[in-house]
Design a protein around this motif. Structure first.
Motif, PDB file in Angstrom:
ATOM      1  N   UNK A 145       0.834  -1.205   0.000  1.00  8.96           N
ATOM      2  CA  UNK A 145       0.000   0.000   0.000  1.00  8.96           C
ATOM      3  C   UNK A 145       0.871   1.258   0.000  1.00  8.96           C
ATOM      4  N   UNK A 146       1.939   1.250   0.796  1.00 11.38           N
ATOM      5  CA  UNK A 146       2.819   2.425   0.832  1.00 11.38           C
ATOM      6  C   UNK A 146       3.542   2.621  -0.495  1.00 11.38           C
ATOM      7  N   UNK A 147       3.934   1.513  -1.147  1.00 10.72           N
ATOM      8  CA  UNK A 147       4.577   1.633  -2.456  1.00 10.72           C
ATOM      9  C   UNK A 147       3.617   2.233  -3.478  1.00 10.72           C
ATOM     10  N   UNK A 148       2.352   1.832  -3.425  1.00 13.35           N
ATOM     11  CA  UNK A 148       1.367   2.395  -4.345  1.00 13.35           C
ATOM     12  C   UNK A 148       1.161   3.887  -4.081  1.00 13.35           C
ATOM     13  N   UNK A 149       1.066   4.258  -2.807  1.00 14.32           N
ATOM     14  CA  UNK A 149       0.883   5.668  -2.456  1.00 14.32           C
ATOM     15  C   UNK A 149       2.092   6.488  -2.880  1.00 14.32           C
ATOM     16  N   UNK A 150       3.286   5.938  -2.692  1.00 13.01           N
ATOM     17  CA  UNK A 150       4.498   6.664  -3.109  1.00 13.01           C
ATOM     18  C   UNK A 150       4.469   6.943  -4.601  1.00 13.01           C
ATOM     19  N   UNK A 151       3.996   5.976  -5.377  1.00 10.65           N
ATOM     20  CA  UNK A 151       3.939   6.160  -6.822  1.00 10.65           C
ATOM     21  C   UNK A 151       2.923   7.225  -7.213  1.00 10.65           C
ATOM     22  N   UNK A 152       1.804   7.281  -6.483  1.00  6.87           N
ATOM     23  CA  UNK A 152       0.733   8.224  -6.797  1.00  6.87           C
ATOM     24  C   UNK A 152       0.976   9.606  -6.210  1.00  6.87           C
ATOM     25  N   UNK A 153       1.514   9.642  -4.979  1.00  6.90           N
ATOM     26  CA  UNK A 153       1.756  10.908  -4.275  1.00  6.90           C
ATOM     27  C   UNK A 153       3.182  10.857  -3.716  1.00  6.90           C
ATOM     28  N   UNK A 154       4.201  11.116  -4.540  1.00  8.58           N
ATOM     29  CA  UNK A 154       5.596  10.912  -4.129  1.00  8.58           C
ATOM     30  C   UNK A 154       5.980  11.629  -2.840  1.00  8.58           C
ATOM     31  N   UNK A 155       5.414  12.820  -2.583  1.00  9.79           N
ATOM     32  CA  UNK A 155       5.806  13.552  -1.384  1.00  9.79           C
ATOM     33  C   UNK A 155       5.326  12.887  -0.093  1.00  9.79           C
ATOM     34  N   UNK A 185      10.273   3.731   5.989  1.00  8.70           N
ATOM     35  CA  UNK A 185       9.899   5.121   5.708  1.00  8.70           C
ATOM     36  C   UNK A 185       8.706   5.534   6.560  1.00  8.70           C
ATOM     37  N   UNK A 186       8.669   6.797   6.943  1.00  7.12           N
ATOM     38  CA  UNK A 186       7.556   7.334   7.711  1.00  7.12           C
ATOM     39  C   UNK A 186       6.653   8.131   6.773  1.00  7.12           C
ATOM     40  N   UNK A 187       5.387   7.758   6.728  1.00 11.73           N
ATOM     41  CA  UNK A 187       4.443   8.403   5.834  1.00 11.73           C
ATOM     42  C   UNK A 187       4.098   9.799   6.335  1.00 11.73           C
TER      43      UNK A 187
END
Length: 353
Positions: free
Chosen positions: A63-73, A86-88
């Motif tokens: 889930x975090x990898x998907x979010x990173x791809x969609x919202x890199x910041x 990594x801390x979201x």
């Protein structure tokens, strides 16, 4: 059994062969030699993938990898190795200036077309956040929740489709994590995993050894470690989905004290010869109850032998105007790749619309 969430009476011998259970060696069944019956068994075919990649926190890393791809910041880093620690930055998830926004703590309660579904240009979704109702409009909407709930969220669906969605009864399941002071008892008994048919938890094992990025697993037998235990609440002798429903009722009525007593008793009886003392060696217990856990899979003992297009999950995922339907339920298999594939299919349906 944790693969299906039912008793041994509700699983075919062929499916047991497919996941590598003992008793079939003398039959000399080559992998891929028998047509696949259900989604789960790996013995039916060779996918060509790696043996196993286990993230320390399970699919949360995906889930975090998907979010990173969609919202890199929102998630710093650039690899599967560094995302584990990594801390979201949650403040970046729902910002108006970004092309993708993720709104947490928002429960959808209604999805409807603004006008005739056959010609409407917008869908309105009502959701509740902080005790207040809000609406959002879009040119297309994907309902990727528990599929059985969709007829309640979208009552304008055709009756046949609602009936198909109601048939997607999820599997109740319990994943229990037990923190131990050390694994000395396991080492003394030369154990790593235990099958315990008929016991309260039918299977348990030491947490997998994973070194990835900045995360390191314990290496010494004296280090603290987790034990993963699986319980499948069910009632033998009934059809699969009836077993699921009764298992759900059991989870609702079972106290944590009952879980704890059975956990301590089972680990004590299994590991006593290795010097295990539950009062001394258990430091914490977490019981994760999933009353609506795994997506239902095709079961040849109970489900009709019909073409794929006639199965409930396929009928249920039919696009309805500007509303598409996804989730692993729509793929008939409780797996991350199934959920991702169904999400992709649903989005492509809307883009074609």
């Amino acid at each position: 059994m944790g693969e299906w969430g039912v008793g041994t009476d509700a699983v075919s011998a062929l499916d047991c062969w497919g996941i590598g259970l003992p008793g079939f060696d003398g039959m000399k069944l080559a992998k891929g030699s028998i047509r696949r019956m259900g989604f789960t068994p790996a013995g039916y075919e060779d996918t060509g993938g790696s043996l196993k990649l286990h993230f320390p926190d399970g699919n949360a890393t995906i889930a975090r990898l998907l979010i990173r791809n969609l919202i890199p910041r929102a998630v710093p880093g650039n690899s599967a190795e560094d995302v584990v620690t990594s801390r979201v930055n949650y403040a970046q998830l729902d910002r108006g200036a970004t092309p993708v926004r993720v709104r947490l703590n928002s429960t959808a309660i209604r999805a409807r077309h603004l006008g005739d579904p056959a010609s409407a240009s917008h869908v309105e979704v009502t959701y509740v956040r902080g005790g207040k109702a809000f609406t959002a409009r879009s040119h297309g909407t994907v309902l990727a929740c528990y599929n059985m709930m969709i007829p309640y969220l979208c009552p304008e669906l055709p009756p046949a489709q609602k009936d198909a969605l109601h048939q997607l009864v999820k599997t109740p399941l319990v994943y229990t994590s037990v923190a131990l002071r050390n694994r000395q008892a396991f080492d003394n008994l030369k154990l790593h995993r235990v099958y315990a048919p008929g016991s309260y938890h039918t299977y348990f094992h030491l947490n997998p050894h994973v070194n990835i990025g900045g995360y390191r697993s314990p290496t010494s037998a004296d280090d603290p470690i987790l034990v993963h235990m699986v319980r499948t609440p069910c009632k033998a002798g009934l059809p699969e989905h009836d077993q699921n429903r009764l298992g759900r009722a059991e989870l609702l009525s079972t106290t944590f004290e009952t879980f704890e007593r059975n956990i301590r008793d089972q680990l004590a009886r299994t590991l006593k010869a290795g010097g295990f003392d539950p009062a001394r060696d258990i430091t914490a217990i977490t019981v994760n109850r999933w009353p609506h856990g795994y997506a239902p899979e095709y079961n040849p003992l109970f489900d009709a032998d019909v073409p794929e297009a006639q199965r409930p999950h396929v009928i249920g995922r039919t696009q309805f105007g500007r509303i598409a339907i996804a989730n692993s339920d729509s793929g008939g298999g409780a797996y991350t790749d199934s959920a991702i594939n169904q999400g992709h299919r649903a989005v492509m349906e809307l883009l074609r619309t």
